[in-house]
Motif scaffolding. Sequence first.
Motif, PDB file in Angstrom:
ATOM      1  N   LYS A 184     -20.694  29.331  22.673  1.00 19.95           N
ATOM      2  CA  LYS A 184     -20.418  29.750  24.056  1.00 19.95           C
ATOM      3  C   LYS A 184     -18.913  29.866  24.316  1.00 19.95           C
ATOM      4  O   LYS A 184     -18.473  30.758  25.051  1.00 19.95           O
ATOM      5  N   LEU A 185     -18.120  28.990  23.721  1.00 21.01           N
ATOM      6  CA  LEU A 185     -16.673  29.102  23.868  1.00 21.01           C
ATOM      7  C   LEU A 185     -16.150  30.347  23.168  1.00 21.01           C
ATOM      8  O   LEU A 185     -15.279  31.061  23.696  1.00 21.01           O
ATOM      9  N   ALA A 186     -16.663  30.609  21.983  1.00 20.37           N
ATOM     10  CA  ALA A 186     -16.196  31.771  21.219  1.00 20.37           C
ATOM     11  C   ALA A 186     -16.482  33.068  21.956  1.00 20.37           C
ATOM     12  O   ALA A 186     -15.696  34.029  21.857  1.00 20.37           O
ATOM     13  N   SER A 187     -17.577  33.129  22.703  1.00 19.14           N
ATOM     14  CA  SER A 187     -17.881  34.348  23.453  1.00 19.14           C
ATOM     15  C   SER A 187     -16.872  34.607  24.562  1.00 19.14           C
ATOM     16  O   SER A 187     -16.782  35.731  25.064  1.00 19.14           O
ATOM     17  N   ARG A 188     -16.101  33.582  24.919  1.00 20.44           N
ATOM     18  CA  ARG A 188     -15.057  33.733  25.929  1.00 20.44           C
ATOM     19  C   ARG A 188     -13.655  33.672  25.319  1.00 20.44           C
ATOM     20  O   ARG A 188     -12.678  33.468  26.025  1.00 20.44           O
ATOM     21  N   ARG A 189     -13.575  33.824  24.009  1.00 19.80           N
ATOM     22  CA  ARG A 189     -12.311  33.752  23.273  1.00 19.80           C
ATOM     23  C   ARG A 189     -11.654  32.380  23.414  1.00 19.80           C
ATOM     24  O   ARG A 189     -10.449  32.246  23.469  1.00 19.80           O
ATOM     25  N   LEU A 190     -12.492  31.345  23.479  1.00 20.14           N
ATOM     26  CA  LEU A 190     -12.032  29.966  23.484  1.00 20.14           C
ATOM     27  C   LEU A 190     -12.528  29.314  22.192  1.00 20.14           C
ATOM     28  O   LEU A 190     -13.337  29.892  21.468  1.00 20.14           O
ATOM     29  N   ARG A 191     -12.059  28.112  21.910  1.00 23.66           N
ATOM     30  CA  ARG A 191     -12.491  27.513  20.645  1.00 23.66           C
ATOM     31  C   ARG A 191     -12.412  25.990  20.687  1.00 23.66           C
ATOM     32  O   ARG A 191     -11.722  25.407  21.534  1.00 23.66           O
ATOM     33  N   ILE A 192     -13.139  25.379  19.747  1.00 23.95           N
ATOM     34  CA  ILE A 192     -13.070  23.931  19.531  1.00 23.95           C
ATOM     35  C   ILE A 192     -12.028  23.690  18.448  1.00 23.95           C
ATOM     36  O   ILE A 192     -12.178  24.156  17.313  1.00 23.95           O
ATOM     37  N   THR A 193     -10.979  22.961  18.793  1.00 24.56           N
ATOM     38  CA  THR A 193      -9.921  22.700  17.833  1.00 24.56           C
ATOM     39  C   THR A 193     -10.297  21.622  16.835  1.00 24.56           C
ATOM     40  O   THR A 193      -9.982  21.707  15.646  1.00 24.56           O
ATOM     41  N   TYR A 194     -10.997  20.617  17.322  1.00 25.57           N
ATOM     42  CA  TYR A 194     -11.310  19.480  16.456  1.00 25.57           C
ATOM     43  C   TYR A 194     -12.667  18.913  16.855  1.00 25.57           C
ATOM     44  O   TYR A 194     -12.962  18.765  18.040  1.00 25.57           O
ATOM     45  N   LYS A 195     -13.510  18.617  15.846  1.00 29.79           N
ATOM     46  CA  LYS A 195     -14.822  18.023  16.081  1.00 29.79           C
ATOM     47  C   LYS A 195     -14.821  16.617  15.495  1.00 29.79           C
ATOM     48  O   LYS A 195     -14.579  16.437  14.302  1.00 29.79           O
ATOM     49  N   ALA A 196     -15.113  15.631  16.338  1.00 30.16           N
ATOM     50  CA  ALA A 196     -15.114  14.224  15.916  1.00 30.16           C
ATOM     51  C   ALA A 196     -16.534  13.694  15.999  1.00 30.16           C
ATOM     52  O   ALA A 196     -17.077  13.488  17.091  1.00 30.16           O
ATOM     53  N   GLY A 197     -17.161  13.491  14.847  1.00 32.09           N
ATOM     54  CA  GLY A 197     -18.518  12.974  14.800  1.00 32.09           C
ATOM     55  C   GLY A 197     -18.551  11.458  14.702  1.00 32.09           C
ATOM     56  O   GLY A 197     -17.788  10.862  13.931  1.00 32.09           O
ATOM     57  N   LEU A 198     -19.417  10.831  15.489  1.00 33.88           N
ATOM     58  CA  LEU A 198     -19.576   9.378  15.487  1.00 33.88           C
ATOM     59  C   LEU A 198     -20.926   9.007  14.860  1.00 33.88           C
ATOM     60  O   LEU A 198     -21.916   9.734  15.024  1.00 33.88           O
ATOM     61  N   HIS A 199     -20.958   7.863  14.193  1.00 30.10           N
ATOM     62  CA  HIS A 199     -22.177   7.420  13.516  1.00 30.10           C
ATOM     63  C   HIS A 199     -23.270   7.156  14.540  1.00 30.10           C
ATOM     64  O   HIS A 199     -23.027   6.517  15.569  1.00 30.10           O
ATOM     65  N   PRO A 200     -24.493   7.628  14.285  1.00 29.18           N
ATOM     66  CA  PRO A 200     -25.549   7.492  15.308  1.00 29.18           C
ATOM     67  C   PRO A 200     -26.206   6.131  15.381  1.00 29.18           C
ATOM     68  O   PRO A 200     -27.157   5.968  16.152  1.00 29.18           O
ATOM     69  N   ASP A 201     -25.749   5.152  14.612  1.00 26.08           N
ATOM     70  CA  ASP A 201     -26.366   3.826  14.672  1.00 26.08           C
ATOM     71  C   ASP A 201     -26.217   3.224  16.063  1.00 26.08           C
ATOM     72  O   ASP A 201     -25.256   3.511  16.797  1.00 26.08           O
ATOM     73  N   ASN A 202     -27.162   2.376  16.413  1.00 26.34           N
ATOM     74  CA  ASN A 202     -27.107   1.725  17.721  1.00 26.34           C
ATOM     75  C   ASN A 202     -25.908   0.788  17.844  1.00 26.34           C
ATOM     76  O   ASN A 202     -25.329   0.618  18.918  1.00 26.34           O
ATOM     77  N   ALA A 203     -25.531   0.174  16.726  1.00 27.11           N
ATOM     78  CA  ALA A 203     -24.389  -0.748  16.751  1.00 27.11           C
ATOM     79  C   ALA A 203     -23.100   0.055  16.872  1.00 27.11           C
ATOM     80  O   ALA A 203     -22.811   0.910  16.041  1.00 27.11           O
ATOM     81  N   VAL A 204     -22.334  -0.233  17.907  1.00 27.04           N
ATOM     82  CA  VAL A 204     -21.099   0.501  18.160  1.00 27.04           C
ATOM     83  C   VAL A 204     -20.003  -0.023  17.230  1.00 27.04           C
ATOM     84  O   VAL A 204     -19.743  -1.234  17.166  1.00 27.04           O
ATOM     85  N   ASN A 205     -19.372   0.898  16.517  1.00 29.25           N
ATOM     86  CA  ASN A 205     -18.288   0.551  15.599  1.00 29.25           C
ATOM     87  C   ASN A 205     -16.968   0.803  16.310  1.00 29.25           C
ATOM     88  O   ASN A 205     -16.518   1.946  16.436  1.00 29.25           O
ATOM     89  N   LYS A 206     -16.344  -0.254  16.799  1.00 30.45           N
ATOM     90  CA  LYS A 206     -15.118  -0.133  17.577  1.00 30.45           C
ATOM     91  C   LYS A 206     -13.984   0.469  16.762  1.00 30.45           C
ATOM     92  O   LYS A 206     -13.225   1.318  17.263  1.00 30.45           O
ATOM     93  N   SER A 207     -13.829   0.055  15.516  1.00 32.74           N
ATOM     94  CA  SER A 207     -12.726   0.564  14.695  1.00 32.74           C
ATOM     95  C   SER A 207     -12.884   2.052  14.414  1.00 32.74           C
ATOM     96  O   SER A 207     -11.903   2.808  14.374  1.00 32.74           O
TER      97      SER A 207
END
Length: 929
Positions: A184-207
């Motif tokens: 949807k961003l690309a259709s407006r000549r916009l873009r995602i500069t960086y994608k940050a994926g987080l682990h899906p486990d229930n336990a939150v990894n603070k570090s």
Amino acid sequence: MKLLWSFLFSSCLCLGTLGNGRSEKPEVVKIGSIFSFDSVIGKVAKIAIEEAVKDVNSNPDILVGTRLQVSMQNSNCSGFMGMVEALRFMEKDIVGIIGPQCSVVAHMISHMANELRVPLLSFAVTDPVMSPLQFPYFIRTTQSDLYQMDAIASIVDLYGWKEVIAVFVDDDYGRNGVAALNDKLASRRLRITYKAGLHPDNAVNKSEIMNILIKIMLLQPRIIVIHVYSELGFAVFKEAKYLGMMGNGYVWIATDWLSTTLDSSSPLPSERLESIQGALVLRPHTPDSNLKREFFSRWRKIPDAPLALNTYGLYAYDSVMLLASALDKYFKHGGKISFSNDSMLDALGKSGSLNLEAMTVFDGGEALLKDILETHMVGLTGQLQFNTDRSRIRPAYDIINVAGTGVRQIGYWSNHSGLSVVPPESLTQPNMSASPKLRHVIWPGEAFQKPRGWAFSNNGKELKIGVPRRVSYKEFVSQIRGTENMFKGFCIDVFTAAANLLPYAVPVKFVPYGNGKENPSYTHMVEMITSGNFDGVVGDVAIVTNRTKIVDFTQPYAASGLVVVAPFKKLNSGAWAFLRPFNRLMWAVTACCFLFVGIVVWILEHRINDEFRGPPKRQCVTILWFSFSTMFFAHRENTVSTLGRLVLIIWLFVVLIINSSYTASLTSILTVQQLSSPIKGIDSLREMDDRIGYQVGSFAERYLRDELNISESRLVPLGSPEAYAKALKDGPKKGGVAAIVDERPYVELFLSSNCAYRIVGQEFTKSGWGFAFPRDSPLAIDLSTAILELAENGDLQRIHDKWLMKNACTLENAELESDRLHLKSFWGLFLICGVACVLALFLYFVQIIRQLYNGKPSEEEEDAIGRENHDSSSLRSTRLQRFLSLMDEKEDVSKAGSKKRKIDGSVNDHSVSRHSRRLESFNSVNPLD
């Protein structure tokens, strides 16, 4: 073994039912529901589903005589657990499943639903990848993330931001949602500069969260879209606040996970509420209605409701009502609840110990699926109807802003009306009005001004700015001797002054480009931006078409364009200078017009004006004298006829204009020093075969070769002003060039110290110099604004004067020989005069012809007419003689009817004898006596 006994029991039950009566509706219809009991959505959905089942069973209009029974299973958003629980459902003769809640589970059990023909009505799976082609029995009763990401892209585009950072949970839900956002961003000549994926486990990894946020801080974009689960999301906000990322300059956009928690757990704990201040949040839009308000009131009275009602609770309720309505329609169409064994499952069950033969196929699954898709109803979430791709019609979202102790709604988005401050159900067409599309936002850091959307971090890397290492015209840009990354010049000062006007610091590192022996190719230097070698280019870079296709330029800070430089020679006035104002064609046409007007006036005046009569020699002299004396308005002959006066007035006006133009041009020739060059501009240069010079590294070479189709063999690269002067001095005959094509700023600097050459013709391209940056770079926009400010406050001109103001040549007032006056400058006047003359002659001859036919015919004409076989050529000759006689006759204007008497007298004179008539005819042919 337990599964086997269960299967046998169910089979017996089914056989008994079939035996009692195949056309009767069952007393109980079993449906299942699978979701995560401990989640915010699950806790609310559990109660909403139970309430919906109660309403169905108590409603006399739905499933009359049949009771709906629901079984619930906890998937805990685990693909494995979801599959296990779904297998249990398949042993219980389930005709439909409400759920699942999570994308991971939906992907797993949708394959099983396809095989066993059991419809899945999911009230919470927003994964846009769940296609009806792959999963025909999956029905989404909520809204797809495809629309939610479209709403986010519309917000980003509305505020003029170009780049965003996506923080997401790294599973099907998060990855597929971010993929939709990217599209949807690309259709407006916009873009995602960086994608940050987080682990899906229930336990939150603070570090892990801290490391990702630190990486984000080092990036330029400040627009962050967070698409995760609730606990993980609040952990991200907590660490972001700790790092100062919830302050001025940042923008956080959260998907509907946050609005679900805000609706169900309001008020939030103060720590959590403080960490999300200023965030924009999306919430699926449900129209306001009496039905919805009544259910909210009813919800508040439920004693065991652990949380407040949220949007997904409404979707869960409507999913049960939709399935019940479809079942009612299914039974009314003669549908029956029956199951059959799958031969493939039977074979697998016999070959192993999984007891798969206990699972049966719902025979009416396809018909029930069709009834579900064709059911139209109004529920708590509004109109519940599906389009061709099985998405709900008119999806919409609320846009809310977290501020203070709560939230405030700032607008809406829908796929048919876009962004608006008006509820989408009240709009029937896209919102194209000039009114604000969103209300005022309180941004992070309690800022009221729209964030810029990007910034240079103090911890960020310096921008690598390419700078040309010039060997000529160093006034524009040059490397400081003894340094590696320091430059000076006009272009550098403009960039520095513009950067100082920005409201943020721009850490830059100048990187020289070129070998230092010749000027580098500017096109290649610009191309290094696209390859990532440079973050920008600063210098005397022309803004041309092929470069704008790959990079963005700032506002031009200097005007530029290609011009032609050529040698010249001085022109002395000379003895024949008076002929130079007009070219040869102009002189010839003017002389012809004088003669033509004189002849016309003579014809119009000859019959009635004695000054235009007499012997032939005298009349010829009169025509010439009258014609040329009008040039000085010294003609002595008076015009008597109306037509003659009309022609003379128009001609005198033409003569006035010609005299004035001639006088002005001659004055300029005699008083202003004239310079002459055989080259008049780029057109005359193209027609020649002489060699043409251009500056090394300039785009002039490509333009001359590709645009003007000049042979490459004629093009000569020149690297310095000294080479320019030598090549022009030698000329094409001595190995030099006839002219040089270069950009105007260089040429003006060159001519300030070389007075033997001049610009010829006009500037034949229009462009400018700008600073180059990657496509959609926000720095290009901000620097453009700064350059305009420099131009308005006069600093740009002062920088120009500092570097480029040189002493002009002593011949600066001299001009190259201007073009002579051409016929094209006066053809309109000549046309008017010519039309007037032709019109006057036409009216005059009409009068003569009328007199010719109104007069009495001669005896000779009567004899010719009286003959039976008369000679037509003789008759024409006689009439021509009479016509010429009339033109030569003296008309007495003082006596009325004189015309007729003269015609009659002429006829009587011709009636004496045949010999006399021939003599008179001879005399009439030679009338000027």
